[in-house]
Design a protein around this motif. Structure first.
Motif, PDB file in Angstrom:
ATOM      1  N   ILE A 287       0.837  -1.204   0.000  1.00 33.32           N
ATOM      2  CA  ILE A 287       0.000   0.000   0.000  1.00 33.32           C
ATOM      3  C   ILE A 287       0.871   1.252   0.000  1.00 33.32           C
ATOM      4  CG2 ILE A 287      -1.658   1.338   1.368  1.00 33.32           C
ATOM      5  CD1 ILE A 287      -2.770  -1.407   2.327  1.00 33.32           C
ATOM      6  N   TYR A 288       1.928   1.227   0.831  1.00 36.37           N
ATOM      7  CA  TYR A 288       2.837   2.378   0.901  1.00 36.37           C
ATOM      8  C   TYR A 288       3.476   2.665  -0.460  1.00 36.37           C
ATOM      9  CZ  TYR A 288       7.173   4.915   1.673  1.00 36.37           C
ATOM     10  OH  TYR A 288       8.213   5.803   1.575  1.00 36.37           O
ATOM     11  N   LEU A 289       3.948   1.623  -1.136  1.00 42.16           N
ATOM     12  CA  LEU A 289       4.585   1.805  -2.433  1.00 42.16           C
ATOM     13  C   LEU A 289       3.617   2.417  -3.445  1.00 42.16           C
ATOM     14  CD1 LEU A 289       6.698  -1.471  -2.784  1.00 42.16           C
ATOM     15  CD2 LEU A 289       7.587   0.866  -2.635  1.00 42.16           C
ATOM     16  N   ASN A 290       2.364   1.953  -3.412  1.00 38.08           N
ATOM     17  CA  ASN A 290       1.372   2.508  -4.316  1.00 38.08           C
ATOM     18  C   ASN A 290       1.112   3.990  -4.036  1.00 38.08           C
ATOM     19  OD1 ASN A 290      -0.374   0.637  -6.294  1.00 38.08           O
ATOM     20  ND2 ASN A 290       0.458  -0.614  -4.640  1.00 38.08           N
ATOM     21  N   LEU A 291       0.966   4.319  -2.762  1.00 37.37           N
ATOM     22  CA  LEU A 291       0.727   5.719  -2.398  1.00 37.37           C
ATOM     23  C   LEU A 291       1.906   6.605  -2.780  1.00 37.37           C
ATOM     24  CD1 LEU A 291      -0.970   5.256   1.091  1.00 37.37           C
ATOM     25  CD2 LEU A 291      -2.071   5.912  -1.059  1.00 37.37           C
ATOM     26  N   TRP A 292       3.109   6.081  -2.567  1.00 29.91           N
ATOM     27  CA  TRP A 292       4.315   6.848  -2.896  1.00 29.91           C
ATOM     28  C   TRP A 292       4.418   7.080  -4.400  1.00 29.91           C
ATOM     29  CZ3 TRP A 292       9.728   4.733  -3.907  1.00 29.91           C
ATOM     30  CH2 TRP A 292      10.667   5.768  -3.939  1.00 29.91           C
ATOM     31  N   MET A 293       4.139   6.031  -5.182  1.00 27.59           N
ATOM     32  CA  MET A 293       4.179   6.159  -6.635  1.00 27.59           C
ATOM     33  C   MET A 293       3.144   7.176  -7.118  1.00 27.59           C
ATOM     34  SD  MET A 293       6.439   3.953  -8.019  1.00 27.59           S
ATOM     35  CE  MET A 293       7.380   2.504  -7.469  1.00 27.59           C
ATOM     36  N   ILE A 294       1.943   7.095  -6.572  1.00 28.43           N
ATOM     37  CA  ILE A 294       0.865   8.013  -6.969  1.00 28.43           C
ATOM     38  C   ILE A 294       1.239   9.443  -6.587  1.00 28.43           C
ATOM     39  CG2 ILE A 294      -1.529   8.677  -6.503  1.00 28.43           C
ATOM     40  CD1 ILE A 294      -2.091   5.639  -6.166  1.00 28.43           C
ATOM     41  N   PHE A 295       1.782   9.628  -5.396  1.00 32.93           N
ATOM     42  CA  PHE A 295       2.209  10.950  -4.937  1.00 32.93           C
ATOM     43  C   PHE A 295       3.229  11.555  -5.886  1.00 32.93           C
ATOM     44  CE2 PHE A 295       5.070  13.680  -2.458  1.00 32.93           C
ATOM     45  CZ  PHE A 295       4.161  14.598  -1.947  1.00 32.93           C
ATOM     46  N   ASN A 296       4.053  10.670  -6.499  1.00 33.51           N
ATOM     47  CA  ASN A 296       5.078  11.134  -7.437  1.00 33.51           C
ATOM     48  C   ASN A 296       4.600  11.095  -8.894  1.00 33.51           C
ATOM     49  OD1 ASN A 296       7.928  11.603  -6.068  1.00 33.51           O
ATOM     50  ND2 ASN A 296       6.905   9.948  -4.958  1.00 33.51           N
ATOM     51  N   GLY A 297       3.291  10.983  -9.076  1.00 31.17           N
ATOM     52  CA  GLY A 297       2.722  11.085 -10.407  1.00 31.17           C
ATOM     53  C   GLY A 297       2.688   9.807 -11.219  1.00 31.17           C
ATOM     54  N   LYS A 298       3.024   8.663 -10.583  1.00 35.35           N
ATOM     55  CA  LYS A 298       3.058   7.392 -11.303  1.00 35.35           C
ATOM     56  C   LYS A 298       1.722   6.674 -11.116  1.00 35.35           C
ATOM     57  CE  LYS A 298       6.162   4.946 -13.674  1.00 35.35           C
ATOM     58  NZ  LYS A 298       7.022   5.503 -14.737  1.00 35.35           N
ATOM     59  N   PHE A 299       0.647   7.246 -11.651  1.00 31.33           N
ATOM     60  CA  PHE A 299      -0.691   6.678 -11.476  1.00 31.33           C
ATOM     61  C   PHE A 299      -0.833   5.323 -12.166  1.00 31.33           C
ATOM     62  CE2 PHE A 299      -1.180  11.267 -11.030  1.00 31.33           C
ATOM     63  CZ  PHE A 299      -1.870  11.351  -9.833  1.00 31.33           C
ATOM     64  N   SER A 300      -0.008   5.093 -13.176  1.00 27.43           N
ATOM     65  CA  SER A 300      -0.078   3.828 -13.915  1.00 27.43           C
ATOM     66  C   SER A 300       0.304   2.624 -13.068  1.00 27.43           C
ATOM     67  CB  SER A 300       0.836   3.890 -15.142  1.00 27.43           C
ATOM     68  OG  SER A 300       2.165   4.233 -14.770  1.00 27.43           O
ATOM     69  N   ILE A 301       0.863   2.878 -11.869  1.00 29.52           N
ATOM     70  CA  ILE A 301       1.249   1.765 -11.000  1.00 29.52           C
ATOM     71  C   ILE A 301       0.013   1.006 -10.522  1.00 29.52           C
ATOM     72  CG2 ILE A 301       1.172   2.900  -8.730  1.00 29.52           C
ATOM     73  CD1 ILE A 301       3.973   0.584 -10.069  1.00 29.52           C
ATOM     74  N   LEU A 302      -1.139   1.647 -10.524  1.00 29.05           N
ATOM     75  CA  LEU A 302      -2.360   0.986 -10.056  1.00 29.05           C
ATOM     76  C   LEU A 302      -2.707  -0.208 -10.941  1.00 29.05           C
ATOM     77  CD1 LEU A 302      -4.516   4.092  -9.123  1.00 29.05           C
ATOM     78  CD2 LEU A 302      -3.389   2.487  -7.567  1.00 29.05           C
ATOM     79  N   LYS A 303      -2.545  -0.043 -12.248  1.00 33.58           N
ATOM     80  CA  LYS A 303      -2.807  -1.140 -13.169  1.00 33.58           C
ATOM     81  C   LYS A 303      -1.840  -2.297 -12.926  1.00 33.58           C
ATOM     82  CE  LYS A 303      -3.337  -2.133 -18.100  1.00 33.58           C
ATOM     83  NZ  LYS A 303      -3.280  -1.556 -19.476  1.00 33.58           N
ATOM     84  N   THR A 304      -0.568  -1.965 -12.684  1.00 30.98           N
ATOM     85  CA  THR A 304       0.435  -2.992 -12.394  1.00 30.98           C
ATOM     86  C   THR A 304       0.144  -3.678 -11.072  1.00 30.98           C
ATOM     87  OG1 THR A 304       2.097  -1.742 -13.627  1.00 30.98           O
ATOM     88  CG2 THR A 304       2.913  -3.426 -12.114  1.00 30.98           C
ATOM     89  N   SER A 305      -0.339  -2.938 -10.093  1.00 31.48           N
ATOM     90  CA  SER A 305      -0.679  -3.512  -8.793  1.00 31.48           C
ATOM     91  C   SER A 305      -1.807  -4.530  -8.920  1.00 31.48           C
ATOM     92  CB  SER A 305      -1.076  -2.409  -7.811  1.00 31.48           C
ATOM     93  OG  SER A 305       0.036  -1.614  -7.494  1.00 31.48           O
TER      94      SER A 305
END
Length: 307
Positions: A277-295
């Motif tokens: 969860i932390y990694l996803n939030l950190w990625m999103i905070f840094n503009g990497k919204f595409s990480i959600l699909k990978t998650s």
């Protein structure tokens, strides 16, 4: 002894590695190169003119690090009379007797199934990349002595039994490789060494780190202490972060679910999902919204592989 090298579009690294073995081993081992390059790199055949005991296996496609090593292992088992098999990253340079020191280690204790040595950065030989390690079962990840630091007397300069050996350099006894068979074929890349070490320990094989055996690792684009650190690993700026996230995190979870007891796995699982969860939030905070699909893709793979 026979050694397996996996080549993937880096002929010069493989050439340098083989030449270092010739230079630093009194009796150079039979070498098997498994070429994952696309298209296949037939120029590797030239190596046979100066490395006499060499066999090259050309894969029809990139089958991944683990399966490529397994392919080399199976060829050796079927074609050679061997006592030891070494898995060695092709972007490494050996030093004087590095491999023979590890076979001597295996000979010193019949309970040792896998031996390894000290791995230093090639571009900064004063810093440790691997100096012996143990698996933290709560984090589901190895802790490496003196990593990215100079070696210390009680860390990387101390030979000892360990619970984690990097797939960068693994020397197996014949007994252990016949029993363990190699890496889990489920894994394309990442965590294959973690899973194998846990499985080896379960099978009552000891793992030993010999600090006197030293190799140097190119660490393809190493980022220790450099400005490039932001572009490596599970970081938003890494252009390969989706590939890394999917394979590393799903393989890690599958490994620990398979190898840990129910109580130990419960503790790991809590830590894992908090970090996930932390990694996803950190990625999103840094503009990497595409990480959600990978998650989502990662969670699906975890759910589909419950063996």
């Amino acid at each position: 002894m026979a050694v397996v090298l996996v080549n993937f579009n880096d002929e010069e690294d493989t050439r340098s590695c083989l030449k270092s073995i010739l230079e630093h081993e009194e009796s150079p081992p039979f070498a098997v190169i498994v070429d994952n390059s696309t298209p296949k790199n037939t120029s590797l055949d030239e190596f046979k003119s100066w490395y006499k005991n060499l066999h090259i296996i050309y894969s029809e496609k990139n089958i991944g690090f683990g399966m490529a090593n397994n392919t080399g292992i199976e060829w050796i088992k079927s074609n050679l009379d061997f006592q030891y098999i070494t898995l060695l990253n092709n972007d490494t340079i050996t030093t004087n007797g590095a491999l023979s020191k590890l076979t001597a280690t295996l000979n010193s204790d019949p309970e040792i199934g896998i031996a390894t040595g000290k791995i230093m950065y090639l571009d900064d030989p004063t810093l440790v990349w691997y100096g012996g390690g143990d698996i933290n079962l709560v984090k589901g990840w190895p802790e490496i002595s003196d990593m990215n630091s100079t070696p210390t007397k009680t860390g990387a300069n101390q030979s000892r039994y360990v619970t984690f050996i990097s797939g960068c350099l693994m020397v197996f006894s014949k007994e252990s490789i016949l029993a363990l068979k190699g890496f889990d074929p489920l894994f394309f890349m990442y965590c294959e060494d973690l899973e194998l070490c846990l499985r080896a320990t379960k099978s009552k094989f000891k793992l030993f780190y010999n600090s006197e055996s030293i190799i140097y690792h190119k660490v393809q684009g190493s980022f220790h202490g450099s400005k490039d650190r932001k572009e490596k690993g599970l970081r938003p700026q890494n252009p390969n972060v989706h590939f890394l996230f999917f394979h590393m995190l799903s393989n890690q979870y599958i490994t620990m679910r398979k190898q840990l007891s129910s109580g130990a796995f419960f503790r790991f699982r809590f830590y894992y999902w908090m970090k996930f969860i932390y990694l996803n939030l950190w990625m999103i905070f840094n503009g990497k919204f595409s990480i959600l699909k990978t998650s989502v893709k990662t969670v699906k793979r975890i759910a589909q592989n419950k063996r």
